[in-house]
Design a protein around this motif. Structure first.
Motif, PDB file in Angstrom:
ATOM      1  N   MET A  34     -11.867  48.551  13.081  1.00  0.00           N
ATOM      2  CA  MET A  34     -11.337  47.213  12.863  1.00  0.00           C
ATOM      3  C   MET A  34     -11.701  46.271  14.008  1.00  0.00           C
ATOM      4  N   SER A  35     -11.978  46.817  15.193  1.00  0.00           N
ATOM      5  CA  SER A  35     -12.427  45.964  16.293  1.00  0.00           C
ATOM      6  C   SER A  35     -13.790  45.350  15.966  1.00  0.00           C
ATOM      7  N   ASP A  36     -14.662  46.103  15.292  1.00  0.00           N
ATOM      8  CA  ASP A  36     -15.947  45.546  14.860  1.00  0.00           C
ATOM      9  C   ASP A  36     -15.745  44.466  13.806  1.00  0.00           C
ATOM     10  N   VAL A  37     -14.835  44.704  12.890  1.00  0.00           N
ATOM     11  CA  VAL A  37     -14.542  43.710  11.862  1.00  0.00           C
ATOM     12  C   VAL A  37     -14.062  42.421  12.528  1.00  0.00           C
ATOM     13  N   GLY A  50     -13.491  53.090   5.050  1.00  0.00           N
ATOM     14  CA  GLY A  50     -12.905  54.384   4.748  1.00  0.00           C
ATOM     15  C   GLY A  50     -11.604  54.591   5.506  1.00  0.00           C
ATOM     16  N   LEU A  51     -11.224  53.595   6.277  1.00  0.00           N
ATOM     17  CA  LEU A  51      -9.991  53.663   7.052  1.00  0.00           C
ATOM     18  C   LEU A  51      -8.829  53.232   6.164  1.00  0.00           C
ATOM     19  N   VAL A  52      -7.855  54.097   6.009  1.00  0.00           N
ATOM     20  CA  VAL A  52      -6.722  53.804   5.132  1.00  0.00           C
ATOM     21  C   VAL A  52      -5.435  53.853   5.942  1.00  0.00           C
ATOM     22  N   ASN A  53      -5.097  52.701   6.530  1.00  0.00           N
ATOM     23  CA  ASN A  53      -3.827  52.570   7.230  1.00  0.00           C
ATOM     24  C   ASN A  53      -3.427  51.093   7.240  1.00  0.00           C
ATOM     25  N   PRO A  54      -2.181  50.799   7.580  1.00  0.00           N
ATOM     26  CA  PRO A  54      -1.717  49.407   7.539  1.00  0.00           C
ATOM     27  C   PRO A  54      -2.513  48.445   8.427  1.00  0.00           C
ATOM     28  N   GLN A  55      -3.147  48.955   9.465  1.00  0.00           N
ATOM     29  CA  GLN A  55      -3.930  48.091  10.355  1.00  0.00           C
ATOM     30  C   GLN A  55      -5.066  47.398   9.604  1.00  0.00           C
ATOM     31  N   VAL A  56      -5.598  48.039   8.578  1.00  0.00           N
ATOM     32  CA  VAL A  56      -6.666  47.433   7.778  1.00  0.00           C
ATOM     33  C   VAL A  56      -6.142  46.183   7.079  1.00  0.00           C
ATOM     34  N   ILE A  57      -4.951  46.270   6.521  1.00  0.00           N
ATOM     35  CA  ILE A  57      -4.354  45.125   5.835  1.00  0.00           C
ATOM     36  C   ILE A  57      -4.074  44.015   6.849  1.00  0.00           C
ATOM     37  N   LYS A  74     -11.046  57.241  -0.943  1.00  0.00           N
ATOM     38  CA  LYS A  74      -9.784  57.019  -0.223  1.00  0.00           C
ATOM     39  C   LYS A  74      -8.864  56.135  -1.060  1.00  0.00           C
ATOM     40  N   ARG A  75      -7.569  56.368  -0.954  1.00  0.00           N
ATOM     41  CA  ARG A  75      -6.570  55.626  -1.736  1.00  0.00           C
ATOM     42  C   ARG A  75      -5.470  55.122  -0.807  1.00  0.00           C
ATOM     43  N   PRO A  76      -5.097  53.864  -0.945  1.00  0.00           N
ATOM     44  CA  PRO A  76      -4.027  53.331  -0.099  1.00  0.00           C
ATOM     45  C   PRO A  76      -2.660  53.845  -0.549  1.00  0.00           C
ATOM     46  N   SER A  77      -1.737  53.874   0.385  1.00  0.00           N
ATOM     47  CA  SER A  77      -0.357  54.251   0.053  1.00  0.00           C
ATOM     48  C   SER A  77       0.312  53.090  -0.685  1.00  0.00           C
ATOM     49  N   GLY A  93     -11.053  50.638  -4.898  1.00  0.00           N
ATOM     50  CA  GLY A  93     -11.639  51.831  -4.303  1.00  0.00           C
ATOM     51  C   GLY A  93     -12.827  52.319  -5.101  1.00  0.00           C
ATOM     52  N   THR A  94     -13.669  53.093  -4.420  1.00  0.00           N
ATOM     53  CA  THR A  94     -14.818  53.726  -5.039  1.00  0.00           C
ATOM     54  C   THR A  94     -14.975  55.121  -4.452  1.00  0.00           C
ATOM     55  N   LYS A  95     -15.562  56.001  -5.213  1.00  0.00           N
ATOM     56  CA  LYS A  95     -15.835  57.347  -4.710  1.00  0.00           C
ATOM     57  C   LYS A  95     -17.118  57.398  -3.891  1.00  0.00           C
ATOM     58  N   LEU A  96     -17.889  56.331  -3.937  1.00  0.00           N
ATOM     59  CA  LEU A  96     -19.157  56.296  -3.209  1.00  0.00           C
ATOM     60  C   LEU A  96     -18.946  56.310  -1.698  1.00  0.00           C
ATOM     61  N   PRO A  97     -19.886  56.908  -0.958  1.00  0.00           N
ATOM     62  CA  PRO A  97     -19.825  56.781   0.496  1.00  0.00           C
ATOM     63  C   PRO A  97     -20.198  55.343   0.896  1.00  0.00           C
ATOM     64  N   MET A  98     -19.872  54.962   2.101  1.00  0.00           N
ATOM     65  CA  MET A  98     -20.100  53.598   2.573  1.00  0.00           C
ATOM     66  C   MET A  98     -21.562  53.165   2.417  1.00  0.00           C
ATOM     67  N   PHE A  99     -22.492  54.003   2.814  1.00  0.00           N
ATOM     68  CA  PHE A  99     -23.909  53.658   2.767  1.00  0.00           C
ATOM     69  C   PHE A  99     -24.344  53.294   1.351  1.00  0.00           C
ATOM     70  N   LEU A 100     -23.987  54.112   0.383  1.00  0.00           N
ATOM     71  CA  LEU A 100     -24.380  53.842  -1.003  1.00  0.00           C
ATOM     72  C   LEU A 100     -23.647  52.626  -1.563  1.00  0.00           C
ATOM     73  N   ALA A 101     -22.389  52.450  -1.209  1.00  0.00           N
ATOM     74  CA  ALA A 101     -21.629  51.287  -1.678  1.00  0.00           C
ATOM     75  C   ALA A 101     -22.268  49.995  -1.171  1.00  0.00           C
ATOM     76  N   CYS A 102     -22.601  49.951   0.104  1.00  0.00           N
ATOM     77  CA  CYS A 102     -23.258  48.763   0.658  1.00  0.00           C
ATOM     78  C   CYS A 102     -24.612  48.539  -0.015  1.00  0.00           C
ATOM     79  N   GLY A 103     -25.362  49.601  -0.219  1.00  0.00           N
ATOM     80  CA  GLY A 103     -26.671  49.488  -0.869  1.00  0.00           C
ATOM     81  C   GLY A 103     -26.578  48.968  -2.289  1.00  0.00           C
ATOM     82  N   ARG A 104     -25.607  49.459  -3.038  1.00  0.00           N
ATOM     83  CA  ARG A 104     -25.437  48.983  -4.421  1.00  0.00           C
ATOM     84  C   ARG A 104     -25.061  47.508  -4.464  1.00  0.00           C
ATOM     85  N   LEU A 105     -24.198  47.086  -3.571  1.00  0.00           N
ATOM     86  CA  LEU A 105     -23.825  45.671  -3.554  1.00  0.00           C
ATOM     87  C   LEU A 105     -25.022  44.797  -3.177  1.00  0.00           C
TER      88      LEU A 105
END
Length: 118
Positions: A34-37, A50-57, A74-77, A93-105
C-alpha cells in the motif's frame, strides 16, 4: 473502460457495488504494498491487489480509488465489504494471478498508466 467491463475481462465476481459498475476507470495499478499505491497512483485508477485487509480499503478511500479487484482468488471479509460500502468503493475478485489480470486489462484496452513516473 467501465468497472463492469474490467470484471468481465477478468472472469471475476462482484462482492459489492455491482449497481455502480458503470463507473469509468482510466487506468489500473497492481500492487500488494500500500505504500507503493500511496506513492505512485494517479486518479481514476482500478486497484488490483492480493492484500486482503482493512488497510486496503483505508488506502483506497484516502486516494479516492473507487474499485478494488482482489487477485489470486482472495476474498474480503464481511467487515471489509461493509467498510467499502460506507466508503462507496466497489469490491470484486478474480482467480487470476496479478500478472495475468494486469495483462488482460491491458489487452482489453486499459492502457493509460496507473502510476506516476518515478
Amino acid at each position: 473502460m467501465t468497472v463492469s467491463e474490467a470484471v468481465t475481462i477478468l472472469d471475476g465476481e462482484f462482492f459489492n457495488g455491482q449497481d455502480r459498475a458503470a463507473l469509468e476507470v482510466h487506468s489500473a495499478c497492481g500492487a500488494d504494498l500500500m505504500s507503493d499505491v500511496m506513492a505512485f497512483v494517479k486518479e481514476k485508477v482500478l486497484l488490483l491487489t492480493g492484500l486482503v485487509n482493512p488497510q486496503v480499503i483505508r488506502t483506497a478511500e484516502l486516494l479516492d480509488i473507487k474499485c478494488i479487484i482482489f487477485v489470486r482468488g482472495k476474498r474480503p471479509s464481511m467487515d471489509m465489504i461493509d467498510m467499502a460500502e460506507e466508503a462507496d468503493i466497489i469490491l470484486a475478485g478474480t482467480k487470476l494471478p496479478m500478472f495475468l489480470a494486469c495483462g488482460r486489462l491491458y489487452e482489453g484496452g486499459l492502457k493509460a498508466g496507473g502510476t506516476r513516473p518515478i
